[in-house]
Write an enzyme that holds these catalytic residues in place. Structure first.
Site, PDB file in Angstrom:
ATOM      1  N   TYR A 137       1.141  -1.360  -0.017  1.00 36.94           N
ATOM      2  CA  TYR A 137       0.024   0.043  -0.394  1.00 36.94           C
ATOM      3  C   TYR A 137       1.123   1.180  -0.424  1.00 36.94           C
ATOM      4  O   TYR A 137       1.547   1.763   1.154  1.00 36.94           O
ATOM      5  CB  TYR A 137      -0.623   0.498   1.203  1.00 36.94           C
ATOM      6  CG  TYR A 137      -1.855   1.104   1.571  1.00 36.94           C
ATOM      7  CD1 TYR A 137      -2.306   1.899   0.304  1.00 36.94           C
ATOM      8  CD2 TYR A 137      -2.875   1.374   2.483  1.00 36.94           C
ATOM      9  CE1 TYR A 137      -2.938   3.025   0.279  1.00 36.94           C
ATOM     10  CE2 TYR A 137      -3.412   2.320   2.748  1.00 36.94           C
ATOM     11  CZ  TYR A 137      -3.704   2.705   1.871  1.00 36.94           C
ATOM     12  OH  TYR A 137      -4.901   3.712   1.616  1.00 36.94           O
ATOM     13  N   LYS A 165      -1.598  -1.354  -4.145  1.00 34.98           N
ATOM     14  CA  LYS A 165      -2.426  -0.337  -3.761  1.00 34.98           C
ATOM     15  C   LYS A 165      -1.389   0.788  -4.017  1.00 34.98           C
ATOM     16  O   LYS A 165      -0.827   1.272  -3.386  1.00 34.98           O
ATOM     17  CB  LYS A 165      -2.980  -0.304  -2.884  1.00 34.98           C
ATOM     18  CG  LYS A 165      -4.180   1.179  -2.790  1.00 34.98           C
ATOM     19  CD  LYS A 165      -4.664   0.380  -1.467  1.00 34.98           C
ATOM     20  CE  LYS A 165      -6.057   2.137  -1.305  1.00 34.98           C
ATOM     21  NZ  LYS A 165      -6.339   2.355   0.131  1.00 34.98           N
TER      22      LYS A 165
END
Length: 300
Positions: A137, A165
């Site tokens: 992330y 992500k």
């Protein structure tokens, strides 16, 4: 290790709060079912929109237990287990595994500046300690540390690191992640910026972890479903339709504004925890106008 297909629209679900700032467990269950009924492809509690930054570790695990229980295996459950230290990240990741999470989403360490080698070693150590699929992330504006594309490429060679992500807001960074990991077919790139989901799909990404799905779950799902059905213009119409909501973010913290919008739709999710709970009256009035216009347009 669990095998999970990362794809589609994964809501970064809000954490409903009571007036005393405790977690509203029943409304959390309601929101889980609302999202699943809208056709979402996964669910992500205590992400950025779920106020992970202000929840205790025990609260996170309780929230995860509720989401897993209410989801009943209908969609994969993502758990945000990134902490500042490697040791704490491993501990929380193992607790999330025990609570029934399907995938770990691990944010970069924050506050102290980390080199790319330190970030690589951090994720590698966590991956070796936890037998679960991991999604990296990247949100440098919040953590102060950015995952460079070449670091993501190195990490993609570790079997249980299966995706990333990107919430940098920089589309070229998403493109570089896709290019850097193309040789591994099962490695997926997700947009963490809701306005870039369709463009990420067109570039070869897998979907997005979406805060706006708290407000318009069916619209967000339709971006992905229209895309995979080859209806790119319909997907673009859906993608463009969230622009007026996102323009409201200029008034303050997007998490707070999203939660305010969900409340205005009639879902009692409460306020964000203080001090991140102030929304100016101008924003509330603008949200009311936007939500009504979108309601008349059939957005849900």
């Amino acid at each position: 290790m669990k095998t999970v297909d990362i794809k589609g629209i994964i809501p970064a679900i809000v954490t409903p709060m009571n007036e005393d700032e405790t977690v509203n467990e029943q409304e959390l269950r309601n929101q889980v079912n609302r999202q699943i009924e809208a056709g979402i492809h996964g669910i992500f509690p205590f992400g950025t929109n779920g106020e992970a930054y202000i929840l205790s570790e025990d609260e996170k695990i309780r929230i995860l237990e509720i989401v897993v229980e209410e989801t009943k295996g209908r969609v994969p459950v993502y758990a945000g287990t990134g902490c500042i230290s490697t040791k704490d990240t491993i501990r929380l990741s193992k607790r999330a595994q025990e609570a029934g999470a399907d995938i770990l989403s691990i944010i970069t360490p924050s506050f102290a500046a980390a080199s790319q080698e330190e970030l690589y070693q951090h994720y590698k150590t966590v991956a070796e300690a936890v037998d679960m699929p991991i999604v990296l992330y990247n949100i440098p504006a919040r953590t102060g540390n950015a995952l460079a594309p070449y670091t993501v490429k190195r990490l993609s060679k570790i079997k249980n690191i299966i995706g990333v992500k990107d919430s940098s807001g920089n589309f070229d960074n998403i493109l570089q992640y896709i290019e850097a990991t193309r040789e591994r077919e099962d490695f997926k790139v997700l947009s963490g910026n809701d306005s870039l989901i369709l463009w990420t799909l067109l570039a070869g990404g897998a979907g997005g972890i979406a805060g706006c799905a708290n407000v318009y779950p069916e619209v967000m799902v339709s971006i992905y479903e229209n895309f995979v059905a080859g209806k790119v213009e319909e997907a673009r119409t859906a993608q463009d339709s969230i622009r007026t909501l996102r323009k409201c973010f200029r008034h303050g913290n997007p998490n707070t504004i999203v939660k305010t919008a969900v409340n205005l739709l009639g879902h009692p999710v409460g306020k964000c925890r203080a001090p991140f709970n102030y929304v100016p009256e101008a924003c509330i009035e603008e949200l009311k106008v936007v939500l009504e216009e979108n309601r008349l347009a059939g957005m849900r």
